[in-house]
Design a protein around this motif. Sequence first.
Motif, PDB file in Angstrom:
ATOM      1  N   LEU A 203       0.826  -1.207   0.000  1.00 54.13           N
ATOM      2  CA  LEU A 203       0.000   0.000   0.000  1.00 54.13           C
ATOM      3  C   LEU A 203       0.862   1.260   0.000  1.00 54.13           C
ATOM      4  CD1 LEU A 203      -2.900  -0.926   2.467  1.00 54.13           C
ATOM      5  CD2 LEU A 203      -3.014  -0.678  -0.024  1.00 54.13           C
ATOM      6  N   PHE A 204       1.991   1.217   0.705  1.00 52.08           N
ATOM      7  CA  PHE A 204       2.904   2.369   0.735  1.00 52.08           C
ATOM      8  C   PHE A 204       3.409   2.678  -0.673  1.00 52.08           C
ATOM      9  CE2 PHE A 204       7.002   4.456   1.203  1.00 52.08           C
ATOM     10  CZ  PHE A 204       6.739   5.408   2.180  1.00 52.08           C
ATOM     11  N   VAL A 205       3.818   1.640  -1.386  1.00 53.10           N
ATOM     12  CA  VAL A 205       4.334   1.820  -2.754  1.00 53.10           C
ATOM     13  C   VAL A 205       3.227   2.305  -3.681  1.00 53.10           C
ATOM     14  CG1 VAL A 205       5.308   0.630  -4.748  1.00 53.10           C
ATOM     15  CG2 VAL A 205       6.163   0.128  -2.456  1.00 53.10           C
ATOM     16  N   LEU A 206       2.054   1.668  -3.596  1.00 53.89           N
ATOM     17  CA  LEU A 206       0.940   2.039  -4.474  1.00 53.89           C
ATOM     18  C   LEU A 206       0.479   3.469  -4.220  1.00 53.89           C
ATOM     19  CD1 LEU A 206      -1.189  -1.238  -4.433  1.00 53.89           C
ATOM     20  CD2 LEU A 206       0.309  -0.405  -6.250  1.00 53.89           C
ATOM     21  N   ALA A 207       0.496   3.891  -2.944  1.00 54.31           N
ATOM     22  CA  ALA A 207       0.071   5.249  -2.612  1.00 54.31           C
ATOM     23  C   ALA A 207       1.015   6.302  -3.173  1.00 54.31           C
ATOM     24  CB  ALA A 207      -0.044   5.400  -1.094  1.00 54.31           C
ATOM     25  N   LEU A 208       2.269   5.923  -3.398  1.00 58.09           N
ATOM     26  CA  LEU A 208       3.229   6.849  -4.004  1.00 58.09           C
ATOM     27  C   LEU A 208       3.106   6.874  -5.521  1.00 58.09           C
ATOM     28  CD1 LEU A 208       6.462   6.145  -1.904  1.00 58.09           C
ATOM     29  CD2 LEU A 208       4.924   8.099  -1.701  1.00 58.09           C
ATOM     30  N   LEU A 209       2.653   5.763  -6.078  1.00 60.95           N
ATOM     31  CA  LEU A 209       2.587   5.656  -7.533  1.00 60.95           C
ATOM     32  C   LEU A 209       1.252   6.101  -8.123  1.00 60.95           C
ATOM     33  CD1 LEU A 209       4.347   2.186  -8.076  1.00 60.95           C
ATOM     34  CD2 LEU A 209       5.293   4.449  -8.540  1.00 60.95           C
ATOM     35  N   PHE A 210       0.159   5.928  -7.356  1.00 59.41           N
ATOM     36  CA  PHE A 210      -1.169   6.182  -7.904  1.00 59.41           C
ATOM     37  C   PHE A 210      -1.955   7.161  -7.034  1.00 59.41           C
ATOM     38  CE2 PHE A 210       0.029   1.815  -9.077  1.00 59.41           C
ATOM     39  CZ  PHE A 210       0.041   1.939 -10.465  1.00 59.41           C
ATOM     40  N   ASN A 211      -3.044   7.662  -7.592  1.00 64.02           N
ATOM     41  CA  ASN A 211      -3.932   8.564  -6.877  1.00 64.02           C
ATOM     42  C   ASN A 211      -4.555   7.846  -5.680  1.00 64.02           C
ATOM     43  OD1 ASN A 211      -6.703   9.835  -6.303  1.00 64.02           O
ATOM     44  ND2 ASN A 211      -5.736  11.360  -7.648  1.00 64.02           N
ATOM     45  N   GLN A 212      -4.531   8.510  -4.532  1.00 67.94           N
ATOM     46  CA  GLN A 212      -5.022   7.885  -3.303  1.00 67.94           C
ATOM     47  C   GLN A 212      -6.515   7.542  -3.388  1.00 67.94           C
ATOM     48  OE1 GLN A 212      -3.915  10.865  -0.439  1.00 67.94           O
ATOM     49  NE2 GLN A 212      -1.909   9.949  -0.076  1.00 67.94           N
ATOM     50  N   LEU A 213      -7.295   8.396  -4.043  1.00 67.92           N
ATOM     51  CA  LEU A 213      -8.740   8.160  -4.156  1.00 67.92           C
ATOM     52  C   LEU A 213      -9.022   6.880  -4.927  1.00 67.92           C
ATOM     53  CD1 LEU A 213     -11.604   9.117  -3.635  1.00 67.92           C
ATOM     54  CD2 LEU A 213     -11.468  10.476  -5.745  1.00 67.92           C
ATOM     55  N   TYR A 214      -8.265   6.646  -6.009  1.00 64.34           N
ATOM     56  CA  TYR A 214      -8.444   5.420  -6.792  1.00 64.34           C
ATOM     57  C   TYR A 214      -8.115   4.185  -5.957  1.00 64.34           C
ATOM     58  CZ  TYR A 214      -8.603   8.521 -10.864  1.00 64.34           C
ATOM     59  OH  TYR A 214      -8.935   9.495 -11.774  1.00 64.34           O
ATOM     60  N   LEU A 215      -7.087   4.286  -5.136  1.00 61.64           N
ATOM     61  CA  LEU A 215      -6.723   3.161  -4.274  1.00 61.64           C
ATOM     62  C   LEU A 215      -7.820   2.849  -3.277  1.00 61.64           C
ATOM     63  CD1 LEU A 215      -2.933   3.730  -3.410  1.00 61.64           C
ATOM     64  CD2 LEU A 215      -3.923   1.959  -4.854  1.00 61.64           C
ATOM     65  N   VAL A 216      -8.395   3.886  -2.686  1.00 64.22           N
ATOM     66  CA  VAL A 216      -9.467   3.689  -1.707  1.00 64.22           C
ATOM     67  C   VAL A 216     -10.673   3.032  -2.365  1.00 64.22           C
ATOM     68  CG1 VAL A 216     -11.131   4.884  -0.237  1.00 64.22           C
ATOM     69  CG2 VAL A 216      -8.732   5.584  -0.219  1.00 64.22           C
ATOM     70  N   ILE A 217     -11.028   3.499  -3.563  1.00 58.71           N
ATOM     71  CA  ILE A 217     -12.162   2.896  -4.289  1.00 58.71           C
ATOM     72  C   ILE A 217     -11.874   1.433  -4.588  1.00 58.71           C
ATOM     73  CG2 ILE A 217     -13.453   2.927  -6.460  1.00 58.71           C
ATOM     74  CD1 ILE A 217     -13.059   5.980  -6.502  1.00 58.71           C
ATOM     75  N   GLY A 218     -10.645   1.138  -4.992  1.00 63.67           N
ATOM     76  CA  GLY A 218     -10.271  -0.242  -5.264  1.00 63.67           C
ATOM     77  C   GLY A 218     -10.350  -1.126  -4.033  1.00 63.67           C
ATOM     78  N   LEU A 219      -9.876  -0.615  -2.894  1.00 58.19           N
ATOM     79  CA  LEU A 219      -9.939  -1.380  -1.645  1.00 58.19           C
ATOM     80  C   LEU A 219     -11.380  -1.642  -1.227  1.00 58.19           C
ATOM     81  CD1 LEU A 219      -7.093   0.167   0.554  1.00 58.19           C
ATOM     82  CD2 LEU A 219      -7.198  -2.138  -0.361  1.00 58.19           C
ATOM     83  N   ILE A 220     -12.229  -0.623  -1.354  1.00 57.11           N
ATOM     84  CA  ILE A 220     -13.643  -0.788  -0.988  1.00 57.11           C
ATOM     85  C   ILE A 220     -14.298  -1.839  -1.881  1.00 57.11           C
ATOM     86  CG2 ILE A 220     -15.892   0.358  -0.935  1.00 57.11           C
ATOM     87  CD1 ILE A 220     -14.448   2.914  -0.091  1.00 57.11           C
ATOM     88  N   ALA A 221     -13.964  -1.815  -3.184  1.00 58.59           N
ATOM     89  CA  ALA A 221     -14.528  -2.807  -4.106  1.00 58.59           C
ATOM     90  C   ALA A 221     -14.098  -4.227  -3.721  1.00 58.59           C
ATOM     91  CB  ALA A 221     -14.075  -2.487  -5.534  1.00 58.59           C
ATOM     92  N   ILE A 222     -12.821  -4.378  -3.366  1.00 59.71           N
ATOM     93  CA  ILE A 222     -12.337  -5.697  -2.930  1.00 59.71           C
ATOM     94  C   ILE A 222     -13.028  -6.113  -1.638  1.00 59.71           C
ATOM     95  CG2 ILE A 222     -10.314  -6.969  -2.097  1.00 59.71           C
ATOM     96  CD1 ILE A 222      -8.608  -5.221  -3.948  1.00 59.71           C
ATOM     97  N   GLY A 223     -13.200  -5.155  -0.707  1.00 54.29           N
ATOM     98  CA  GLY A 223     -13.869  -5.448   0.560  1.00 54.29           C
ATOM     99  C   GLY A 223     -15.305  -5.883   0.349  1.00 54.29           C
ATOM    100  N   VAL A 224     -16.014  -5.197  -0.544  1.00 55.85           N
ATOM    101  CA  VAL A 224     -17.403  -5.563  -0.836  1.00 55.85           C
ATOM    102  C   VAL A 224     -17.487  -6.960  -1.427  1.00 55.85           C
ATOM    103  CG1 VAL A 224     -19.398  -5.018  -2.308  1.00 55.85           C
ATOM    104  CG2 VAL A 224     -18.197  -3.186  -1.101  1.00 55.85           C
ATOM    105  N   LEU A 225     -16.557  -7.276  -2.323  1.00 54.85           N
ATOM    106  CA  LEU A 225     -16.538  -8.606  -2.945  1.00 54.85           C
ATOM    107  C   LEU A 225     -16.323  -9.695  -1.895  1.00 54.85           C
ATOM    108  CD1 LEU A 225     -16.502 -10.353  -5.489  1.00 54.85           C
ATOM    109  CD2 LEU A 225     -14.045  -9.932  -5.671  1.00 54.85           C
TER     110      LEU A 225
END
Length: 427
Positions: A203-225
């Motif tokens: 998550l540390f690496v991804l947060a530096l490479l990508f937009n934080q909002l997109y990461l949060v949306i992705g995590l929520i989608a995985i959590g819902v699944l």
Amino acid sequence: MANYNNSPAQQRGFFFNVDWLTVLLYLMLCAIGWFNIHSAVYDARHPGFVDFDTNYGKQFIFIMTSIVLGIVILLLDNRFFIAFASVFYVITIVLLIAVLVVGRNVGGNQAWIPIGSFRLQPSEFAKVTTCILLARYLSGTNIRITEWRSMLSAAAIIGLPMLLIMLQPDTGSTLVFCSLIFVLYREGLSPWFLISIGMGILLFVLALLFNQLYLVIGLIAIGVLIVLLFRRHRNVLITVLIGLAISISFIFSVKYIYLHVLKQHQKERIDILLGLTNDLRKKGYNVNQSKIAIGSGKLWGKGYLQGTQTKYSFVPAQSTDFIFCTVGEEWGFAGSAVLLGLYLFLVLRIIVIAERQRSPFSRIYAYGVASVIFFHVIINIGMTIGLVPVIGIPLPFISYGGSSLWSFTMLLFILIKLDSNRMGFLS
């Protein structure tokens, strides 16, 4: 308490039970290190291998004294290491405090205590004493790593030297102690701790490479699944919600940690690793020259003393942290593969030794040795080929330096000694 049985194997003497294969691996790695240090800093005015005006001459002294140190360790009683575990640990803690006061600053780290012309690095020996004390604690009666009290006590044993070393500041040596989590895992620590650490790094690496909002949306989608798949299990729902809350909070804290906690040189190394910057003349110079040297060796290498990147000092710290560049350039992919094979064989051999111990203390200590050596090898070689940030730790038995070689010798030969008496050592 430790006790012994007078088995026939023990009565024959420890030399009959010493794991000579491990000793042979140790001697081979020391020899490889010596030859590559000679090549890395070769001086035509001092061509001899044992010219004491050169680093390779000094390394010869370090190797000889290390062998003597190993023999002395083999002559000691196993109970010596348990009886004085706390004393050794306290001594290294005192030295780590002393280095902050009287230590010599080299390369931005106040990590060495000058003793005449020699410099002692206490953090190297702290790895040994921490492994010994951790093994003594975890092998104690009624100690269960699954209980919070035991876990916190083990974390304190590991964490105290980490804190003092971080104050030097020496990030590389500090992170080495994190490898001891594998010891705790072997003794019953939940695998979720390892998974959580891995997820945190990702998550540390991804947060530096990508937009934080997109990461949060992705995590929520995985959590819902996950919730939909295991909706009948209430515990899964609670775990997912807690995990999401922690993960989202962590993601939004990454920028702050990166900007306000990490030091400038640490940020630069992460930027180089992740491709966020491409300054090959300044920030990325070290790693770029390292990769050029290793890549130029091709399959069979350029030959002994023929490494141009090394000879003309393009590679930094070529006899210490970046010694693997000399191996890659002069011995090529084939030589590098042989060296990696020796390390793999050594680590696997240590694990085999660990699992055949009758003593919990010996088994736990053995896993500590395997963890520390494995971490050093992976991180050191990884940073020379650009897979991990440059954090400045030596390659075991290969890199130039007395403190490093002596500490790794102590680590390994204490294990060999414990193993030599495994049939009689019951605690």
